[in-house]
Design a protein around this motif. Structure first.
Motif, short mmCIF file in Angstrom:
data_model
loop_
_atom_site.label_atom_id
_atom_site.label_comp_id
_atom_site.label_asym_id
_atom_site.label_seq_id
_atom_site.Cartn_x
_atom_site.Cartn_y
_atom_site.Cartn_z
N VAL A 59 -1.32 11.42 6.43
CA VAL A 59 -2.57 11.99 5.93
C VAL A 59 -3.44 12.48 7.09
O VAL A 59 -4.02 13.57 7.03
CB VAL A 59 -3.30 10.94 5.07
N VAL A 97 -5.70 6.35 -0.69
CA VAL A 97 -5.23 7.30 0.34
C VAL A 97 -4.51 8.46 -0.35
O VAL A 97 -4.72 9.63 0.00
CB VAL A 97 -4.30 6.59 1.35
N PRO A 125 0.01 2.52 9.13
CA PRO A 125 1.17 2.79 8.29
C PRO A 125 1.53 4.28 8.29
O PRO A 125 0.67 5.14 8.48
CB PRO A 125 0.74 2.33 6.90
N PHE A 138 1.01 4.21 -2.61
CA PHE A 138 0.81 5.58 -2.13
C PHE A 138 1.83 6.54 -2.74
O PHE A 138 1.50 7.65 -3.14
CB PHE A 138 0.90 5.62 -0.61
N ILE A 139 3.11 6.11 -2.81
CA ILE A 139 4.13 7.01 -3.37
C ILE A 139 4.12 7.01 -4.89
O ILE A 139 4.93 7.70 -5.51
CB ILE A 139 5.55 6.67 -2.86
N ALA A 161 0.83 -1.20 0.00
CA ALA A 161 0.00 0.00 0.00
C ALA A 161 0.87 1.26 0.00
O ALA A 161 0.58 2.22 -0.71
CB ALA A 161 -0.92 0.00 1.21
N ALA A 162 1.96 1.23 0.79
CA ALA A 162 2.86 2.39 0.83
C ALA A 162 3.47 2.63 -0.55
O ALA A 162 3.62 3.77 -1.00
CB ALA A 162 3.97 2.16 1.86
N ILE A 216 8.92 8.02 2.34
CA ILE A 216 7.45 8.06 2.26
C ILE A 216 6.90 9.35 2.86
O ILE A 216 6.07 10.02 2.25
CB ILE A 216 6.85 6.82 2.96
N GLY A 220 -4.01 1.79 -1.01
CA GLY A 220 -2.89 2.73 -0.85
C GLY A 220 -3.02 3.90 -1.82
O GLY A 220 -2.81 5.07 -1.46
N LEU A 222 4.49 4.44 -7.12
CA LEU A 222 5.30 3.52 -7.91
C LEU A 222 4.65 2.13 -8.04
O LEU A 222 5.15 1.28 -8.73
CB LEU A 222 6.70 3.37 -7.29
N ALA A 245 10.46 7.43 -10.48
CA ALA A 245 9.30 7.61 -11.36
C ALA A 245 9.73 8.12 -12.72
O ALA A 245 9.13 7.77 -13.74
CB ALA A 245 8.32 8.59 -10.72
N PHE A 250 2.12 6.34 5.98
CA PHE A 250 1.46 7.26 5.06
C PHE A 250 0.05 7.60 5.51
O PHE A 250 -0.44 8.69 5.22
CB PHE A 250 1.50 6.73 3.61
N VAL A 251 -0.60 6.69 6.25
CA VAL A 251 -1.93 7.01 6.77
C VAL A 251 -1.81 8.02 7.91
O VAL A 251 -2.60 8.97 8.00
CB VAL A 251 -2.66 5.73 7.24
N ILE A 293 12.34 8.75 -4.83
CA ILE A 293 11.07 8.33 -5.41
C ILE A 293 10.81 9.03 -6.74
O ILE A 293 10.41 8.41 -7.73
CB ILE A 293 9.92 8.61 -4.41
N GLN A 321 7.72 12.33 0.69
CA GLN A 321 6.82 12.41 -0.45
C GLN A 321 5.44 12.92 -0.02
O GLN A 321 4.85 13.76 -0.69
CB GLN A 321 6.71 11.00 -1.08
#
Lengths: 291, 316
Positions: free
Chosen positions: B151, A246, B145, A230-231, A226-227, B255, A243, A233, B274, B147-148, B270, B258
């Protein structure tokens, strides 16, 4: 720590009286199991129960709150959030399941062969597991994405490699102990081949340990996948995945509409807590039985 | 004895870094298509003239061992080549952003270790309701996590209450504190819970041990027992888990960078991945692995030095 125990576990689940006493004795574990079962069932039945097509854009219903038509509201392109959560559960669960299964099978094969053969092969496998252990999984996956392009398949393969040591180290230690048990040398003296002893006797006896390790790793794998989405990729838009949802919701947050990120985040957290509880419960049970 | 242990761990560190560097550099050649395309970045095939120029510049037509060695020695001298998608030298891109990431990681480490150890000790000493509360909160935090949490923090503390900015890295010490508090909190949260739980378990195990009971029965003051017998002996696992946490921060910083738009090397990793700008990705991946492995090795060595019960033979 034998195939008998797996069998007894299976019998316990089948016989309903045993199941009932299990639920009474393990309330938390049963609740966690129920959460996992409901989510898995909902993801499988998503086409039947989801009220909308997860990718159907509705320009007349952009960024709406909860309503009778859209139970959890809509996102910034008017897609139904509930439908996306239900469909999103599929990739969100399948990808980490693939990660821990690939890692589990590969690392168990490496670990058992290392314990059985010993010598330079054992040293090579141990060194390999140590090197992978020193490599942060996320960095490995980012390098893979840079080379092969962003996407879920690349992430799953890279994370499978990164998870090898978490399962492999434990299984190797158990396999080393197992291979020294008297029954193994007895079978050897009876003239049974190494392959047969490993596949018919050693591997089945190690299965509970490997399965507990796989279960314990699943929650972490889910968070990592999920991470990665999220980023940006992992899963690519417009595919529904938790992910990614979010991440998609962050623009809404700045505008004061946190629903999409919030619901997807809650889905991840609740599911991972349930998985970790099951993993811990199984591991305690296994330790209790080995003692 | 301890020196042999250090020597073996250092040898393992060098081997791990060497293997990692071969994988990272070799990634260029296992990719489908011409490696020169990856060095240009963007995933678009450049003109044949550019490809030829890159082949010459990066010595791509030399044997693998030779070009790998040139790349590795270049890295050691601080020459990591040019990023064509950023139109800048890789070294310059990284040194520009290193400060923000170091600040973020140090800030998060502070947020983890002080409250983590304090909460864990408190939970173990007090017991009862406080202990249960801390256990429930830390168990939940560990499943959320990074990233949550990022947020959620943006939503509560930035958008709703407007305490902190949601985006950017800030300038100067005060500006960085203002901008990096939320990212550091997000980065620290789950590790804080982990450190608190390990501390709690370690302190409780010591409290129940016989030597503590003996000390108490001899009438040694409680404060003294705590400091000399409980905390001193619990220090080993607490230190080693804190070290693991810091190593995890280094890997996890990308993370939150970002998520909060922090201009650090994690976000650079990151974004360049990409763009498929491999010159930048390779350098940053190598740096991350070196720091990660070095911190882990340091923690192992210090743990062994602190606690002579750690088996030095089984340390590998």
């Amino acid at each position: 720590m034998s195939s008998y125990q797996i069998a007894s576990l299976g019998r316990g689940l089948i016989r309903s009286s045993r199941l009932r006493s299990f639920v009474r004795g393990h309330g938390v574990l049963a609740a966690a199991g129920a959460v996992v079962a409901v989510v898995v069932l909902a993801s499988v039945c998503a086409p039947l129960i989801a009220p909308y097509d997860p990718n159907a854009v509705d320009v007349m219903a952009v960024s709406q709150g909860r309503s009778a038509a859209h139970w959890l509201g809509t996102d910034d392109t008017g897609r139904d959030i509930l439908s996306r959560l239900l469909y999103g559960a599929r990739l969100s669960l399948l990808a980490p399941a693939a990660v821990v299964l690939i890692a589990g099978v590969l690392s168990s094969a490496l670990a058992v062969s290392a314990a059985w053969l010993g010598g330079w092969w054992d040293r090579t496998v141990s060194a390999l597991l140590d090197v992978v252990f020193g490599f942060p999984g996320l960095v490995l996956a980012v390098v893979a994405a840079a080379v092969f392009g962003a996407g879920l398949t690349v992430a799953v393969v890279a994370l499978s490699v990164a998870y090898l040591p978490y399962i492999g180290r434990v299984v190797r230690n158990a396999a080393l102990r197992e291979c020294q048990l008297p029954y193994v040398s007895a079978l050897r003296m009876l003239g049974m081949s190494g392959w047969r002893i490993c596949l018919r006797h050693v591997v089945p006896n190690l299965l509970p340990i490997a399965l507990v390790q796989v279960t314990m790793s699943f929650g972490y794998a889910l968070l990592d996948v999920a991470a990665f989405s999220f980023i940006g990729l992992g899963t690519q838009p417009p595919t529904a995945e938790w992910g990614l949802m979010v991440a998609n919701g962050t623009s809404g947050i700045l505008a004061g509409r946190p629903e999409q990120s919030l619901y997807a985040g809650v889905a991840i957290v609740v599911f991972v807590i349930a998985c970790n509880l099951i993993g811990n419960g199984l591991s305690t049970r296994l330790q209790g039985e080995t003692r | 004895m301890i020196w042999r242990f250090i020597a073996r761990r250092t040898a393992m560190l060098v081997v791990t870094v060497l293997v990692a560097s071969i994988v990272i550099y070799g990634a260029l050649f296992i990719a489908p298509g011409d490696p020169a395309t990856l060095l240009v970045g963007g995933g678009k095939p450049p003109s044949p003239r550019v490809i030829e120029e890159i082949h010459r510049q990066y010595h791509l037509d030399d044997p693998f061992v030779q070009s790998y060695w040139r790349w590795l020695t270049g890295m050691l001298h601080g020459d990591a080549g040019q990023s064509l998608s950023y139109r800048d030298s890789v070294t310059h891109l990284i040194t520009d952003r290193m400060g923000n990431t170091l600040f973020l990681v140090a800030y998060a480490a502070l947020l983890i270790i002080l409250p983590g150890v304090a909460l864990g000790t408190l939970a173990a000493l007090r017991g009862g309701l406080g202990e249960n509360l801390i256990t429930v909160v830390t168990t939940t935090l560990m499943a959320v996590p990074t990233f949550v949490i990022s947020v959620l923090l943006i939503w509560w503390l930035s958008v709703r209450w407007g305490w902190f900015p949601a985006y950017g890295s800030g300038v100067g010490f005060a500006g960085r504190i203002e901008h990096l508090t939320l990212p550091a909190l997000a980065l620290a949260a789950s590790w804080l819970a982990y450190v608190a739980q390990v501390t709690q378990a370690a302190v409780r195990a010591e409290l129940a041990s016989e030597h503590v009971e003996t000390a108490r029965s001899r009438g040694i003051p409680e404060r003294f027992v705590l400091r000399k017998h409980v905390l001193r002996n619990a220090a080993g696992p607490i230190f080693s888990v804190s070290g693991v946490a810091v190593a995890g921060l280094i890997a996890g910083a990308s993370i939150v960078e970002q998520a909060f738009g922090v201009n650090g090397i994690g976000a650079l990793l990151i974004q360049s991945a990409a763009k498929q700008d491999l010159a930048v990705v390779q350098t940053l991946a190598l740096i991350t692995v070196v720091v990660f492995v070095a911190v882990n090795t340091l923690v192992d060595v210090v743990t062994a030095a602190l606690d002579h019960r750690v088996s030095l033979e089984a340390g590998a």
